[in-house]
Design a protein around this motif. Structure first.
Motif, PDB file in Angstrom:
ATOM      1  N   ASP A   1       3.676 -14.125  14.080  1.00 53.44           N
ATOM      2  CA  ASP A   1       2.818 -12.956  14.251  1.00 53.44           C
ATOM      3  C   ASP A   1       2.187 -12.528  12.939  1.00 53.44           C
ATOM      4  OD1 ASP A   1       3.195 -12.269  17.076  1.00 53.44           O
ATOM      5  OD2 ASP A   1       5.267 -11.857  16.513  1.00 53.44           O
ATOM      6  N   ILE A   2       0.940 -12.039  13.028  1.00 53.88           N
ATOM      7  CA  ILE A   2       0.319 -11.282  11.943  1.00 53.88           C
ATOM      8  C   ILE A   2      -0.146  -9.959  12.534  1.00 53.88           C
ATOM      9  CG2 ILE A   2      -0.433 -13.281  10.582  1.00 53.88           C
ATOM     10  CD1 ILE A   2      -3.262 -12.825  11.748  1.00 53.88           C
ATOM     11  N   SER A   3      -0.262  -8.951  11.691  1.00 55.50           N
ATOM     12  CA  SER A   3      -0.789  -7.663  12.152  1.00 55.50           C
ATOM     13  C   SER A   3      -1.111  -6.790  10.963  1.00 55.50           C
ATOM     14  CB  SER A   3       0.228  -6.945  13.058  1.00 55.50           C
ATOM     15  OG  SER A   3       1.315  -6.444  12.302  1.00 55.50           O
ATOM     16  N   GLY A   4      -1.887  -5.734  11.226  1.00 57.06           N
ATOM     17  CA  GLY A   4      -2.097  -4.702  10.234  1.00 57.06           C
ATOM     18  C   GLY A   4      -0.993  -3.668  10.370  1.00 57.06           C
ATOM     19  N   GLU A   5      -1.056  -2.637   9.517  1.00 56.93           N
ATOM     20  CA  GLU A   5      -0.068  -1.564   9.597  1.00 56.93           C
ATOM     21  C   GLU A   5      -0.549  -0.473  10.552  1.00 56.93           C
ATOM     22  OE1 GLU A   5       2.807  -1.632   8.614  1.00 56.93           O
ATOM     23  OE2 GLU A   5       2.979  -2.870   6.813  1.00 56.93           O
ATOM     24  N   SER A   6       0.379   0.271  11.083  1.00 58.27           N
ATOM     25  CA  SER A   6       0.040   1.398  11.943  1.00 58.27           C
ATOM     26  C   SER A   6      -0.502   2.548  11.100  1.00 58.27           C
ATOM     27  CB  SER A   6       1.278   1.874  12.705  1.00 58.27           C
ATOM     28  OG  SER A   6       2.223   2.433  11.804  1.00 58.27           O
ATOM     29  N   ASN A   7      -1.314   3.395  11.718  1.00 59.67           N
ATOM     30  CA  ASN A   7      -1.821   4.581  11.022  1.00 59.67           C
ATOM     31  C   ASN A   7      -0.685   5.486  10.586  1.00 59.67           C
ATOM     32  OD1 ASN A   7      -4.506   3.827  11.303  1.00 59.67           O
ATOM     33  ND2 ASN A   7      -4.707   4.822  13.300  1.00 59.67           N
ATOM     34  N   GLU A   8       0.370   5.536  11.380  1.00 59.80           N
ATOM     35  CA  GLU A   8       1.519   6.377  11.042  1.00 59.80           C
ATOM     36  C   GLU A   8       2.128   5.964   9.712  1.00 59.80           C
ATOM     37  OE1 GLU A   8       5.777   7.792  13.040  1.00 59.80           O
ATOM     38  OE2 GLU A   8       4.562   6.218  13.965  1.00 59.80           O
ATOM     39  N   THR A   9       2.206   4.656   9.478  1.00 59.20           N
ATOM     40  CA  THR A   9       2.747   4.163   8.211  1.00 59.20           C
ATOM     41  C   THR A   9       1.795   4.428   7.061  1.00 59.20           C
ATOM     42  OG1 THR A   9       4.074   2.432   9.264  1.00 59.20           O
ATOM     43  CG2 THR A   9       3.484   2.094   6.957  1.00 59.20           C
ATOM     44  N   LEU A  10       0.500   4.128   7.252  1.00 59.72           N
ATOM     45  CA  LEU A  10      -0.472   4.264   6.168  1.00 59.72           C
ATOM     46  C   LEU A  10      -0.774   5.717   5.825  1.00 59.72           C
ATOM     47  CD1 LEU A  10      -2.966   1.393   7.069  1.00 59.72           C
ATOM     48  CD2 LEU A  10      -1.112   1.371   5.397  1.00 59.72           C
ATOM     49  N   ASN A  11      -0.513   6.624   6.747  1.00 61.89           N
ATOM     50  CA  ASN A  11      -0.751   8.046   6.454  1.00 61.89           C
ATOM     51  C   ASN A  11       0.304   8.644   5.534  1.00 61.89           C
ATOM     52  OD1 ASN A  11      -3.107   8.228   7.912  1.00 61.89           O
ATOM     53  ND2 ASN A  11      -2.104   8.863   9.820  1.00 61.89           N
ATOM     54  N   ARG A  12       1.378   7.909   5.308  1.00 67.74           N
ATOM     55  CA  ARG A  12       2.390   8.349   4.330  1.00 67.74           C
ATOM     56  C   ARG A  12       2.057   7.724   2.992  1.00 67.74           C
ATOM     57  NH1 ARG A  12       7.293   9.671   6.996  1.00 67.74           N
ATOM     58  NH2 ARG A  12       8.121  10.165   4.919  1.00 67.74           N
ATOM     59  N   LYS A  13       1.733   8.559   2.004  1.00 69.82           N
ATOM     60  CA  LYS A  13       1.269   8.064   0.699  1.00 69.82           C
ATOM     61  C   LYS A  13       2.271   7.103   0.063  1.00 69.82           C
ATOM     62  CE  LYS A  13      -2.701  10.119   0.375  1.00 69.82           C
ATOM     63  NZ  LYS A  13      -3.943   9.304   0.375  1.00 69.82           N
ATOM     64  N   ARG A  14       3.556   7.380   0.208  1.00 73.55           N
ATOM     65  CA  ARG A  14       4.564   6.520  -0.405  1.00 73.55           C
ATOM     66  C   ARG A  14       4.544   5.127   0.211  1.00 73.55           C
ATOM     67  NH1 ARG A  14      10.158   5.602   0.487  1.00 73.55           N
ATOM     68  NH2 ARG A  14      10.217   7.126   2.166  1.00 73.55           N
ATOM     69  N   TYR A  15       4.363   5.072   1.527  1.00 78.47           N
ATOM     70  CA  TYR A  15       4.324   3.778   2.204  1.00 78.47           C
ATOM     71  C   TYR A  15       3.023   3.038   1.907  1.00 78.47           C
ATOM     72  CZ  TYR A  15       8.237   5.716   4.886  1.00 78.47           C
ATOM     73  OH  TYR A  15       9.437   6.277   5.263  1.00 78.47           O
ATOM     74  N   GLU A  16       1.929   3.781   1.860  1.00 78.35           N
ATOM     75  CA  GLU A  16       0.647   3.158   1.530  1.00 78.35           C
ATOM     76  C   GLU A  16       0.690   2.556   0.132  1.00 78.35           C
ATOM     77  OE1 GLU A  16      -4.012   4.429   1.775  1.00 78.35           O
ATOM     78  OE2 GLU A  16      -2.696   5.662   0.517  1.00 78.35           O
ATOM     79  N   ALA A  17       1.309   3.286  -0.818  1.00 75.61           N
ATOM     80  CA  ALA A  17       1.364   2.821  -2.205  1.00 75.61           C
ATOM     81  C   ALA A  17       2.094   1.486  -2.330  1.00 75.61           C
ATOM     82  CB  ALA A  17       2.041   3.873  -3.074  1.00 75.61           C
ATOM     83  N   GLN A  18       3.081   1.246  -1.456  1.00 74.94           N
ATOM     84  CA  GLN A  18       3.811  -0.022  -1.503  1.00 74.94           C
ATOM     85  C   GLN A  18       2.917  -1.206  -1.143  1.00 74.94           C
ATOM     86  OE1 GLN A  18       7.274   0.169   0.998  1.00 74.94           O
ATOM     87  NE2 GLN A  18       8.242   1.813  -0.174  1.00 74.94           N
ATOM     88  N   ARG A  19       1.814  -0.922  -0.497  1.00 75.79           N
ATOM     89  CA  ARG A  19       0.929  -1.971  -0.017  1.00 75.79           C
ATOM     90  C   ARG A  19      -0.366  -2.082  -0.820  1.00 75.79           C
ATOM     91  NH1 ARG A  19       4.280   0.156   3.469  1.00 75.79           N
ATOM     92  NH2 ARG A  19       5.047  -1.054   5.272  1.00 75.79           N
ATOM     93  N   LEU A  20      -0.437  -1.390  -1.932  1.00 76.94           N
ATOM     94  CA  LEU A  20      -1.594  -1.453  -2.828  1.00 76.94           C
ATOM     95  C   LEU A  20      -1.305  -2.409  -3.975  1.00 76.94           C
ATOM     96  CD1 LEU A  20      -2.588   2.336  -3.040  1.00 76.94           C
ATOM     97  CD2 LEU A  20      -3.871   0.517  -1.893  1.00 76.94           C
ATOM     98  N   PHE A  21      -2.188  -3.385  -4.159  1.00 75.32           N
ATOM     99  CA  PHE A  21      -2.015  -4.363  -5.236  1.00 75.32           C
ATOM    100  C   PHE A  21      -3.364  -4.593  -5.907  1.00 75.32           C
ATOM    101  CE2 PHE A  21       1.115  -5.319  -1.939  1.00 75.32           C
ATOM    102  CZ  PHE A  21       2.294  -5.216  -2.662  1.00 75.32           C
ATOM    103  N   VAL A  22      -3.309  -4.957  -7.166  1.00 77.85           N
ATOM    104  CA  VAL A  22      -4.531  -5.161  -7.947  1.00 77.85           C
ATOM    105  C   VAL A  22      -5.016  -6.592  -7.760  1.00 77.85           C
ATOM    106  CG1 VAL A  22      -5.557  -5.187 -10.246  1.00 77.85           C
ATOM    107  CG2 VAL A  22      -3.875  -3.422  -9.654  1.00 77.85           C
ATOM    108  N   VAL A  23      -6.243  -6.709  -7.271  1.00 79.29           N
ATOM    109  CA  VAL A  23      -6.900  -8.004  -7.117  1.00 79.29           C
ATOM    110  C   VAL A  23      -7.816  -8.224  -8.314  1.00 79.29           C
ATOM    111  CG1 VAL A  23      -8.495  -9.367  -5.719  1.00 79.29           C
ATOM    112  CG2 VAL A  23      -6.805  -7.889  -4.604  1.00 79.29           C
ATOM    113  N   PRO A  24      -7.665  -9.323  -9.052  1.00 75.37           N
ATOM    114  CA  PRO A  24      -8.507  -9.572 -10.229  1.00 75.37           C
ATOM    115  C   PRO A  24      -9.993  -9.476  -9.894  1.00 75.37           C
ATOM    116  CG  PRO A  24      -6.723 -11.170 -10.127  1.00 75.37           C
ATOM    117  CD  PRO A  24      -6.668 -10.397  -8.842  1.00 75.37           C
ATOM    118  N   GLY A  25     -10.691  -8.630 -10.650  1.00 76.85           N
ATOM    119  CA  GLY A  25     -12.123  -8.472 -10.465  1.00 76.85           C
ATOM    120  C   GLY A  25     -12.514  -7.494  -9.387  1.00 76.85           C
TER     121      GLY A  25
END
Length: 300
Positions: A236-260
């Motif tokens: 399976d692949i999927s995106g995250e639920s809005n409930e998860t992404l609406n929590r700043k702490r959980y969203e931050a875990q999924r933020l990564f720096v892409v070169p450029g």
């Protein structure tokens, strides 16, 4: 590049009523072979294959290609190849023996081409051994016969030894330039116990290039993306639920720096069992897939 030659002998025992599942099996061979850097060749006259209840395979495919995606896909393969010859020059000795002119010709062609791998459909009733020895007085060749998808997957697992996650990353880097493993993914992977499921991590990440990148470029919707990836890989692949992404702490875990590109949200992820998650971001403009996290299930 190594190749598998298709043994389509079982199609000659198939009626038009139930051929679709067998064509679907052939279609599912393709991404597995591509991911493992193997080519796929078909017999040059395969479209003339006579089905059990009459009529040629080519006629069936043309008739159904407009309404059946699998038929359209297989027709494309048969129109474009690559092909192997249908007329061997030699009549070598084949052991173990069997009764099928088509299979005899296939193994003879493999012998002449120095081709060691053939791929049979799951219900194959003639070439039922995993190995055949083909020989003349001066030369011999061992030919490996994978029967069905499980046998093919097992073949690649046995021939690829992955001792740790770094072996997985090295294998990805050696096979493609379109998948970039970010430092964050290296760090998260080193902190996780993958319970030996390294081949599945490799397989599912490589499948992103073959499957999900193409779907995104074709502007396929998310529901169809999830469905198609599952059908092709079993995962399976999927995106995250809005409930998860609406929590700043959980969203931050999924933020990564892409070169450029700066920080990007890696909400889409592969699921391997209950404990392994691989978060990725696809930059469609550059055809690059970035792996930001590979390891534990992030907080939800």
């Amino acid at each position: 590049m190594n190749n598998f030659y298709l043994n389509h002998n079982y199609l000659t025992m198939t009626s038009t009523y139930n051929i679709e599942c067998h064509l679907g099996e052939i279609a599912r061979f393709i991404p597995i072979l591509r991911i493992n850097n193997f080519g796929f060749k078909i017999r040059e006259d395969i479209w003339n294959t006579e089905l059990l209840d009459g009529g040629a395979l080519q006629h069936y495919l043309h008739k159904h290609s407009g309404v059946n995606e699998v038929a359209a896909f297989i027709l494309g393969i048969m129109n474009s190849g690559p092909y192997f010859s249908s007329t061997p020059r030699l009549q070598p000795t084949i052991k173990p023996t069997f009764q099928s002119k088509l299979c005899e010709e296939l193994l003879a062609i493999c012998f002449e081409d120095g081709q060691s791998y053939i791929l049979s459909l799951e219900n194959e009733h003639c070439l039922i051994e995993s190995n055949y020895k083909v020989s003349t007085n001066s030369k011999s060749l061992e030919i490996n016969n994978c029967i069905g998808i499980p046998s093919l997957e097992s073949f690649f697992e046995k021939n690829l030894i992955l001792k740790n996650i770094i072996d997985v990353y090295d294998e990805i880097t050696s096979r493609t330039g379109k998948i970039i493993i970010l430092p964050s993914a290296i760090k998260s992977a080193r902190q996780h116990n993958f319970h030996g499921r390294y081949s599945e991590v490799l397989y599912t990440i490589l499948a992103l290039e073959i499957i999900d990148l193409k779907l995104l470029k074709d502007k396929v919707n998310d529901i169809e993306r999830m469905k198609f990836y599952k059908e092709e890989t079993g995962f399976d692949i999927s995106g995250e639920s809005n409930e998860t992404l609406n929590r700043k702490r959980y969203e931050a875990q999924r933020l990564f720096v892409v070169p450029g590109l700066g920080k990007r949200l890696f909400e889409w992820h592969i699921k391997i069992g209950p404990y392994i998650r691989i978060h990725y971001y696809i930059d469609v403009d550059s055809d690059i897939i970035y792996i930001g996290h590979c390891g534990k299930h992030l907080d939800i």
